[in-house]
Write a protein that holds these residues in place. Structure first.
Motif, PDB file in Angstrom:
ATOM      1  N   VAL A 114       0.847  -1.191   0.000  1.00 15.59           N
ATOM      2  CA  VAL A 114       0.000   0.000   0.000  1.00 15.59           C
ATOM      3  C   VAL A 114       0.884   1.242   0.000  1.00 15.59           C
ATOM      4  CG1 VAL A 114      -1.899   1.166   1.180  1.00 15.59           C
ATOM      5  CG2 VAL A 114      -1.607  -1.282   1.473  1.00 15.59           C
ATOM      6  N   HIS A 115       0.431   2.292  -0.708  1.00 14.36           N
ATOM      7  CA  HIS A 115       1.144   3.570  -0.666  1.00 14.36           C
ATOM      8  C   HIS A 115       0.976   4.198   0.722  1.00 14.36           C
ATOM      9  CE1 HIS A 115       1.815   3.604  -4.974  1.00 14.36           C
ATOM     10  NE2 HIS A 115       0.530   3.411  -5.187  1.00 14.36           N
ATOM     11  N   PRO A 116       2.045   4.751   1.297  1.00 17.68           N
ATOM     12  CA  PRO A 116       1.887   5.468   2.574  1.00 17.68           C
ATOM     13  C   PRO A 116       1.080   6.744   2.366  1.00 17.68           C
ATOM     14  CG  PRO A 116       4.122   5.729   1.726  1.00 17.68           C
ATOM     15  CD  PRO A 116       3.443   4.719   0.844  1.00 17.68           C
ATOM     16  N   TYR A 117       0.239   7.069   3.347  1.00 18.16           N
ATOM     17  CA  TYR A 117      -0.606   8.258   3.225  1.00 18.16           C
ATOM     18  C   TYR A 117       0.232   9.527   3.253  1.00 18.16           C
ATOM     19  CZ  TYR A 117      -3.718  12.100   4.340  1.00 18.16           C
ATOM     20  OH  TYR A 117      -4.364  13.313   4.318  1.00 18.16           O
ATOM     21  N   GLY A 118      -0.071  10.422   2.337  1.00 23.65           N
ATOM     22  CA  GLY A 118       0.495  11.766   2.324  1.00 23.65           C
ATOM     23  C   GLY A 118      -0.568  12.706   1.795  1.00 23.65           C
ATOM     24  N   GLN A 119      -0.791  13.829   2.453  1.00 25.43           N
ATOM     25  CA  GLN A 119      -1.872  14.737   2.055  1.00 25.43           C
ATOM     26  C   GLN A 119      -1.701  15.232   0.621  1.00 25.43           C
ATOM     27  OE1 GLN A 119      -2.637  17.979   4.769  1.00 25.43           O
ATOM     28  NE2 GLN A 119      -3.653  19.208   3.190  1.00 25.43           N
ATOM     29  N   ARG A 120      -0.489  15.639   0.257  1.00 24.32           N
ATOM     30  CA  ARG A 120      -0.276  16.177  -1.089  1.00 24.32           C
ATOM     31  C   ARG A 120      -0.492  15.117  -2.157  1.00 24.32           C
ATOM     32  NH1 ARG A 120       5.201  19.925  -0.206  1.00 24.32           N
ATOM     33  NH2 ARG A 120       4.225  21.467   1.174  1.00 24.32           N
TER      34      ARG A 120
END
Length: 240
Positions: A114-120
């Motif tokens: 899974v991709h790690p969460y990042g707002q941008r």
């Protein structure tokens, strides 16, 4: 907020319970329930809505409930957050199979899965027209996925937070137990907190109130309601 902006399509955050991915009384992910949700998500996405989804994990286990046994709360909550990632993977795969562009992010890092969460990164995916699935809760114990939903909605600039339930809005009492229960079409945040109404937990409601984020509570198990809510039709109860 995203929905009131004139420079793009409406952006919404859907809080999707884990139980929505299985039949009533079921467990895990059941193909029929998953297909039904994906069909409605696809309808709204293809009509231009920018959709973020915070998914729960109650169809696998609930950390708060599990912690009442011999498992400590921190470990139990971590197990619950892993359940949300399994649901996220199921949703992502089903949406891809329906030709809906989608990205799955997690607040918990799970290697190459899974991709790690990042707002941008999340906002960029939404701007490209991708459905964004936000799993792993907040990444911290002691916070519900309701609180995660309000946090992520504020972070991504959503115009509304949609809370799908098994009833068609917020009632003065449990309509299954009290035939005189009244359904509200509109409520204030203060009403929800003062009356202890079961909309979301108090932390989530307080965050929505602070950031003036409207919450729509609706019956997502009635066919067509999910896409109607995502497209902004007035259904259920609006808390604002």
């Amino acid at each position: 907020m995203g929905e009131s902006s004139s420079d793009g399509p409406p952006r919404v955050l859907l809080k999707l319970s884990g139980e929505a991915l299985c039949e009533a009384g079921g467990h895990g992910v059941e193909p029929g329930a998953l297909t039904s949700i994906v069909e409605e998500l696809a309808t709204a996405a293809k009509q231009g809505s920018q959709i973020g989804i915070v998914v729960g994990g109650g169809n696998f286990l609930r950390g708060a409930t599990l912690s009442s046994s011999s498992i400590d709360r921190t470990s139990a909550d971590a197990m619950g957050m892993m359940g949300t990632i399994m649901n996220g993977l199921a949703l992502e795969s089903a949406l891809k199979n329906a030709d809906v562009p989608v990205q799955l992010f997690s607040a918990i890092q799970v290697g190459t899965v899974v991709h790690p969460y990042g707002q941008r990164e999340c906002e960029a995916a939404l701007a490209r027209g991708e459905v964004v699935i936000l799993a792993g809760g907040t990444g911290h114990p002691f916070f519900t996925t309701d609180t995660c939903a309000s946090l992520r909605a504020v972070q991504i600039g959503a115009g509304r937070l949609l809370k799908g339930t098994k009833v068609d809005g917020v009632y003065s009492a449990d309509p299954k137990k009290d035939p005189t229960a009244t359904r509200y079409s509109e409520l204030s945040y203060q009403d929800v907190l003062a009356q202890g109404l079961q909309v979301m937990d108090a932390t989530a409601v307080a965050m929505c109130m602070e950031y003036q984020l409207p919450v729509m509570v609706f019956d997502m198990f009635k066919k067509g309601n999910l896409s109607r809510a995502l497209l902004g039709e007035p259904i259920g109860t609006v808390v604002s």
